[in-house]
Design a protein around this motif. Sequence first.
Motif, PDB file in Angstrom:
ATOM      1  N   THR A 119     -92.233  35.670 -41.582  1.00 25.47           N
ATOM      2  CA  THR A 119     -91.125  36.454 -41.041  1.00 25.47           C
ATOM      3  C   THR A 119     -90.854  36.066 -39.593  1.00 25.47           C
ATOM      4  O   THR A 119     -89.698  35.946 -39.169  1.00 25.47           O
ATOM      5  N   ALA A 120     -91.923  35.845 -38.830  1.00 23.34           N
ATOM      6  CA  ALA A 120     -91.766  35.418 -37.442  1.00 23.34           C
ATOM      7  C   ALA A 120     -91.103  34.046 -37.365  1.00 23.34           C
ATOM      8  O   ALA A 120     -90.269  33.786 -36.487  1.00 23.34           O
ATOM      9  N   ALA A 121     -91.456  33.155 -38.290  1.00 30.38           N
ATOM     10  CA  ALA A 121     -90.856  31.819 -38.306  1.00 30.38           C
ATOM     11  C   ALA A 121     -89.365  31.895 -38.626  1.00 30.38           C
ATOM     12  O   ALA A 121     -88.541  31.214 -38.001  1.00 30.38           O
ATOM     13  N   ALA A 122     -89.013  32.724 -39.611  1.00 31.59           N
ATOM     14  CA  ALA A 122     -87.604  32.867 -39.978  1.00 31.59           C
ATOM     15  C   ALA A 122     -86.793  33.469 -38.836  1.00 31.59           C
ATOM     16  O   ALA A 122     -85.690  33.003 -38.523  1.00 31.59           O
ATOM     17  N   HIS A 140     -82.779  36.910 -23.658  1.00 33.08           N
ATOM     18  CA  HIS A 140     -84.036  36.430 -24.244  1.00 33.08           C
ATOM     19  C   HIS A 140     -85.096  36.198 -23.171  1.00 33.08           C
ATOM     20  O   HIS A 140     -86.287  36.501 -23.360  1.00 33.08           O
ATOM     21  N   GLN A 141     -84.693  35.685 -22.044  1.00 30.19           N
ATOM     22  CA  GLN A 141     -85.630  35.335 -20.970  1.00 30.19           C
ATOM     23  C   GLN A 141     -86.052  36.528 -20.122  1.00 30.19           C
ATOM     24  O   GLN A 141     -87.162  36.547 -19.586  1.00 30.19           O
ATOM     25  N   ASN A 142     -85.197  37.528 -20.028  1.00 35.34           N
ATOM     26  CA  ASN A 142     -85.442  38.608 -19.061  1.00 35.34           C
ATOM     27  C   ASN A 142     -85.861  39.940 -19.666  1.00 35.34           C
ATOM     28  O   ASN A 142     -86.364  40.804 -18.950  1.00 35.34           O
ATOM     29  N   SER A 143     -85.636  40.126 -20.962  1.00 32.23           N
ATOM     30  CA  SER A 143     -85.987  41.397 -21.587  1.00 32.23           C
ATOM     31  C   SER A 143     -87.136  41.205 -22.570  1.00 32.23           C
ATOM     32  O   SER A 143     -87.068  40.330 -23.444  1.00 32.23           O
ATOM     33  N   HIS A 144     -88.204  42.012 -22.424  1.00 31.22           N
ATOM     34  CA  HIS A 144     -89.388  41.847 -23.273  1.00 31.22           C
ATOM     35  C   HIS A 144     -89.840  43.178 -23.869  1.00 31.22           C
ATOM     36  O   HIS A 144     -89.653  44.247 -23.262  1.00 31.22           O
ATOM     37  N   LEU A 145     -90.435  43.098 -25.046  1.00 35.85           N
ATOM     38  CA  LEU A 145     -90.894  44.285 -25.764  1.00 35.85           C
ATOM     39  C   LEU A 145     -92.026  43.886 -26.698  1.00 35.85           C
ATOM     40  O   LEU A 145     -91.944  42.858 -27.381  1.00 35.85           O
ATOM     41  N   LEU A 146     -93.108  44.659 -26.716  1.00 35.94           N
ATOM     42  CA  LEU A 146     -94.243  44.441 -27.621  1.00 35.94           C
ATOM     43  C   LEU A 146     -94.839  43.033 -27.505  1.00 35.94           C
ATOM     44  O   LEU A 146     -95.290  42.441 -28.489  1.00 35.94           O
ATOM     45  N   GLY A 147     -94.822  42.476 -26.300  1.00 38.48           N
ATOM     46  CA  GLY A 147     -95.398  41.155 -26.093  1.00 38.48           C
ATOM     47  C   GLY A 147     -94.495  40.010 -26.475  1.00 38.48           C
ATOM     48  O   GLY A 147     -94.915  38.845 -26.436  1.00 38.48           O
ATOM     49  N   HIS A 148     -93.277  40.283 -26.860  1.00 39.55           N
ATOM     50  CA  HIS A 148     -92.298  39.267 -27.226  1.00 39.55           C
ATOM     51  C   HIS A 148     -91.003  39.556 -26.477  1.00 39.55           C
ATOM     52  O   HIS A 148     -90.847  40.619 -25.867  1.00 39.55           O
ATOM     53  N   PRO A 367     -96.840  42.772 -33.081  1.00 32.46           N
ATOM     54  CA  PRO A 367     -97.132  42.721 -31.638  1.00 32.46           C
ATOM     55  C   PRO A 367     -98.351  41.875 -31.287  1.00 32.46           C
ATOM     56  O   PRO A 367     -98.429  41.311 -30.193  1.00 32.46           O
ATOM     57  N   PHE A 368     -99.287  41.762 -32.224  1.00 26.49           N
ATOM     58  CA  PHE A 368    -100.517  41.001 -31.969  1.00 26.49           C
ATOM     59  C   PHE A 368    -100.367  39.525 -32.346  1.00 26.49           C
ATOM     60  O   PHE A 368    -101.112  38.673 -31.841  1.00 26.49           O
ATOM     61  N   ALA A 369     -99.440  39.219 -33.256  1.00 29.59           N
ATOM     62  CA  ALA A 369     -99.129  37.850 -33.683  1.00 29.59           C
ATOM     63  C   ALA A 369    -100.381  36.998 -33.892  1.00 29.59           C
ATOM     64  O   ALA A 369    -100.559  35.964 -33.242  1.00 29.59           O
ATOM     65  N   PRO A 370    -101.283  37.382 -34.801  1.00 32.05           N
ATOM     66  CA  PRO A 370    -102.513  36.608 -35.018  1.00 32.05           C
ATOM     67  C   PRO A 370    -102.257  35.210 -35.567  1.00 32.05           C
ATOM     68  O   PRO A 370    -103.159  34.373 -35.580  1.00 32.05           O
ATOM     69  N   TRP A 371    -101.040  34.958 -36.027  1.00 31.90           N
ATOM     70  CA  TRP A 371    -100.716  33.649 -36.610  1.00 31.90           C
ATOM     71  C   TRP A 371    -100.285  32.634 -35.560  1.00 31.90           C
ATOM     72  O   TRP A 371    -100.029  31.480 -35.893  1.00 31.90           O
ATOM     73  N   GLU A 372    -100.160  33.025 -34.310  1.00 29.60           N
ATOM     74  CA  GLU A 372     -99.708  32.100 -33.274  1.00 29.60           C
ATOM     75  C   GLU A 372    -100.874  31.247 -32.782  1.00 29.60           C
ATOM     76  O   GLU A 372    -101.430  31.445 -31.706  1.00 29.60           O
ATOM     77  N   THR A 373    -101.247  30.294 -33.591  1.00 32.33           N
ATOM     78  CA  THR A 373    -102.320  29.363 -33.276  1.00 32.33           C
ATOM     79  C   THR A 373    -102.002  28.053 -33.975  1.00 32.33           C
ATOM     80  O   THR A 373    -100.976  27.933 -34.626  1.00 32.33           O
ATOM     81  N   GLY A 374    -102.863  27.042 -33.846  1.00 33.21           N
ATOM     82  CA  GLY A 374    -102.609  25.762 -34.501  1.00 33.21           C
ATOM     83  C   GLY A 374    -102.515  25.911 -36.004  1.00 33.21           C
ATOM     84  O   GLY A 374    -103.231  26.715 -36.606  1.00 33.21           O
ATOM     85  N   ALA A 375    -101.630  25.147 -36.624  1.00 35.59           N
ATOM     86  CA  ALA A 375    -101.410  25.263 -38.068  1.00 35.59           C
ATOM     87  C   ALA A 375    -102.697  25.032 -38.853  1.00 35.59           C
ATOM     88  O   ALA A 375    -103.037  25.792 -39.757  1.00 35.59           O
ATOM     89  N   ALA A 376    -103.436  23.973 -38.504  1.00 35.68           N
ATOM     90  CA  ALA A 376    -104.658  23.659 -39.252  1.00 35.68           C
ATOM     91  C   ALA A 376    -105.705  24.750 -39.094  1.00 35.68           C
ATOM     92  O   ALA A 376    -106.372  25.142 -40.053  1.00 35.68           O
TER      93      ALA A 376
END
Length: 483
Positions: A119-122, A140-148, A367-376
Amino acid sequence: MSIRNPSPSLYNEDLAPAEERKWGAFSIFNVWTSDVHSLWGYYLAASLFLLCGSFVNFVIAIGIGSLVIFFLMSLVGNAGVRTGVPFPVLARASFGTFGANVPALVRAVVACFWYGAQTAAASGAIVALLIRNESLLAFHQNSHLLGHSTLEVICYAIVWALQLLIIQRGMETVRKFQDWAGPAVWIMMLILAVYLVAKSGTFSFGSEIPRDVLIEKTKDAGVPGEPGSIAALAAVAATWITYFAALYLNFCDFSRYATSEKALRKGNLWGLPINLLAFCLVAGVTTTAAFTVYGEVLLHPEQISAKFESWFLALLAALTFAVATLGINVVANFVSPAFDFANVFPRQINFKRGGYIAALIALVLYPFAPWETGAAHFVNFIGSTMGPIFGIMMVDYYLIRKSQLNVEALYHENGEFRFQNGWHGNAFIAFAVGALFSSILPTFTSILPDWWGTYGWFFGVAIGGAIYFVLRMGARRNPAFAS
């Protein structure tokens, strides 16, 4: 088949053996187009392409990996055709009528992680399109929410909500959606590749990317050896096989609707080794051409489409990638937890409610986005947890039971699969030892060598399956130790 007097705690209409079987070879083929043709699938294929170092190496590594995938999917797929039951019900034969809830929940949790990642990728593809506008870029650059960025959160929420609409009518709607979504992505991938090849003026597989760039881009991939080495190629094949670890378990959720084993075999043949290799080659051509055109290695297709001069082409790419990711999420990460959660509480949770639970968990994880790491790293870690389960189930079905399974007993609390109050001790011993070596030790300790984690899923399958076989054979020879 009709189940006589099933136990209410083990049965509902969604978990019952499939009676209507309308999935022909084309629908099975599109299970794989929907599963592979996503932003994460492209990202992984492009990343593995860099590790191979050359076109020939890439074909060898991905080709071997795809043939192994075809073989493994045929094993679990045939079980689905023959029994007509979904994964959590099939797991009752080896883990016990209630013990099967454990592997079902493991698969469901993994699906929730992947649901969030896809979902994050889409939503990222849509963000990449929107920030072409200066006002939205500033927002996009100036407004942030929940770590994104707030724009990312809004797009994630919209894509997340759209997916819920697809499952309103159950599995037949899933089939119809994937039958057009998968081919649509293929068309867009080819348009993307042709556009970049024409713009670059060359057609090649990696020769334009300097070796020092390959080494720099792959240094943190967690893969031993330099690009093109034997160690790197083995790791590429292993990672590609592990990428499908979740579907090895629950492919029977789909194959149980197949019209025949012949239709399944034909759909798998075109959808797996042929389609996988073709998709990966397109990813390789696109990555190389993008480097020639833009002077940098772009592994994410939305990064490439964001650079298009044509707004229309960028819009078409963003929408297609978003639809592709919706396809894989529904196929791989919605259907499975829907059945898995329903299996735990069949009287309270049906297919739709199970899917809603999975979607809610993915929303909480964002908000934690545990998938944001290297693909492998990401693929190998979550995949390795399911290796022992797959090994145990396949050993039980093919080696212990010789493909002969009393399907009706799967729905009775006090039947053949009760074991010890619904729990099979042998299966859990095998699972615990297999998981220890497949994921726990390589992830949380330094006891094992660095390369072990890359092959964690394979160790889990082999160790879990072998221990289960030994324990079951021992129990047969000495019933006093049966559990």
